[in-house]
Design an enzyme around this catalytic site. Sequence first.
Site, PDB file in Angstrom:
ATOM      1  N   TYR A  49       0.851  -1.195   0.000  1.00 18.65           N
ATOM      2  CA  TYR A  49       0.000   0.000   0.000  1.00 18.65           C
ATOM      3  C   TYR A  49       0.887   1.246   0.000  1.00 18.65           C
ATOM      4  CZ  TYR A  49      -4.499   2.292   0.900  1.00 18.65           C
ATOM      5  OH  TYR A  49      -5.650   3.039   0.786  1.00 18.65           O
ATOM      6  N   ASN A 122     -15.504   3.432   3.575  1.00 18.54           N
ATOM      7  CA  ASN A 122     -16.361   3.223   2.389  1.00 18.54           C
ATOM      8  C   ASN A 122     -17.461   4.274   2.193  1.00 18.54           C
ATOM      9  OD1 ASN A 122     -14.816   1.017   1.750  1.00 18.54           O
ATOM     10  ND2 ASN A 122     -16.162  -0.459   2.710  1.00 18.54           N
ATOM     11  N   ARG A 171     -19.557  -9.039 -11.080  1.00 21.00           N
ATOM     12  CA  ARG A 171     -19.056 -10.216 -11.796  1.00 21.00           C
ATOM     13  C   ARG A 171     -20.097 -11.327 -11.739  1.00 21.00           C
ATOM     14  NH1 ARG A 171     -13.302 -11.597  -9.233  1.00 21.00           N
ATOM     15  NH2 ARG A 171     -14.420 -11.054  -7.343  1.00 21.00           N
ATOM     16  N   ARG A 173     -21.517 -14.931 -11.088  1.00 19.31           N
ATOM     17  CA  ARG A 173     -21.152 -15.829  -9.984  1.00 19.31           C
ATOM     18  C   ARG A 173     -22.283 -16.826  -9.785  1.00 19.31           C
ATOM     19  NH1 ARG A 173     -19.965 -11.853  -5.731  1.00 19.31           N
ATOM     20  NH2 ARG A 173     -19.417 -10.592  -7.524  1.00 19.31           N
ATOM     21  N   GLY A 241      -9.986   2.361  -7.013  1.00 21.43           N
ATOM     22  CA  GLY A 241      -9.435   1.064  -6.629  1.00 21.43           C
ATOM     23  C   GLY A 241      -9.042   0.294  -7.881  1.00 21.43           C
ATOM     24  N   GLY A 242      -8.304  -0.791  -7.689  1.00 13.22           N
ATOM     25  CA  GLY A 242      -7.870  -1.589  -8.838  1.00 13.22           C
ATOM     26  C   GLY A 242      -7.874  -3.069  -8.523  1.00 13.22           C
ATOM     27  N   TRP A 266      -8.479   9.082  -3.733  1.00 10.52           N
ATOM     28  CA  TRP A 266      -7.984   8.312  -2.584  1.00 10.52           C
ATOM     29  C   TRP A 266      -8.444   9.043  -1.327  1.00 10.52           C
ATOM     30  CZ3 TRP A 266      -2.301   8.174  -0.510  1.00 10.52           C
ATOM     31  CH2 TRP A 266      -2.145   7.090   0.372  1.00 10.52           C
TER      32      TRP A 266
END
Length: 330
Positions: A49, A122, A171, A173, A241-242, A266
Site C-alpha cells: 500500500y 467506504n 461479476r 457468480r 481502486g484496482g 484516494w
Amino acid sequence: LLYERHGEPAAVVQLKDLEVPKLGDCDVHVKMLAAPINPADINMIQGTYPLLSPLPAVGGNEGVGEVLEVGHSVTALKPGDWVIPANAGLGTWRTRGVFPEEMLLKVPSDIPVFCAATLSVNPCTAFRVLADFESLVPGDSVIQNAANSGVGQAVIQIARASGIKTINVVRDRPDLPKLVERLMALGADHVITEEMLRKPEMKDIFKSIPRPRLALNCVGGKSTTEMLRHLQPKGTMVTYGGMAKQPVMVPVSAFIFRDVRLRGFWMTQWRKDHAQDQESVAAMMNTLCQLIRRGQLTAPACTEVPLQDYRAALEASMKPFVSSKQILLL
C-alpha cells in the site's frame, strides 16, 4: 493484532498482549468495540500500500470505540462518547488504545455499532466520489463496477437518497440472483454482469434513464473500458481502486470524440488535503449519520468474528466473490 514484518496476513499477524500506555494530558483512552477488515488493511500488511505504518504495527484503519477516560487538556470528548479514526493508520484491531485527541472523530452513539465501525472509509469514499467530480441532480445516473463492494453498496444508497439512478455492474457468480436481489433491496435501479456491458440490451436501460455522466471504477482492465463506452460525452470516470490489478485502458476515440475525463480518488489524500477544513469533514459526517438514522444508509453485509478467530477472518476477507465484510468484535 500486531505484525512485525510485511507478508501474507495469516502468516505475519499475531495476537499479542501489550501494556496500555499512560494517559497524557491530550490523550484519550479508548475501548475498541468493532473493527472491519478492508482491502487496504490487507495491502498494508503485505507492504504493497502507498501508506505503511512503522513496524511493529497494529493492523486496522477503521473501527469504532468508546471513550473510557480523557486527559486534562481534552475538551471535545468525554467518557461514554463514541469515536472513530480521523485518519488512516490508527491500528484499530485491538481491545484498548491510548490515542492523541486529534486522531479521533466523535460520532453519535445512537447509530448501529456496525454502521459506526464501517463509517470512515467506504461511505466517505462513496459520498466524495458522488459529490466532488460531477454536479449530479435528481434523475441523473451513475454507473459503477464492483457494485457489491462496501463502497458500491454505499453509492447505491446515497445515490438513491439523492434521487440519482444507479447502474451497477457485478461479476457473474453462482449465486447471482441472490446478489441482484440484495442490491435491488438497497435501492439499485439496474444490476448487470460485466458480460452484459457489451450487449445490445444495454440500449434498453437507456430508454428509461439517461446515460451516466459519472462512472465509478474500482476494478480496472476490461470491465472499465466497457463501462466507459456508456458514459455521456464530457462525462467523468473516477478510479478509486484496482481490484483486477490491471491498468485502465481507454480507447483514443473516447478522448477525442467524446472528451471523457479520467480522474483518481484516494480518501486518505482527501483527508490530508482537508486536515485544516474541519467544516467539510463535519458536514460529510453529519450527512452520513443523518442517512443512517433515517434508515437510508446501512452497514455493508457483515460477518461478525471474535478477535481470537482473526486468522479465519483474514483468510475469508481475501477470498474471491466475497460480498460480506469481516468485522472483528473487540
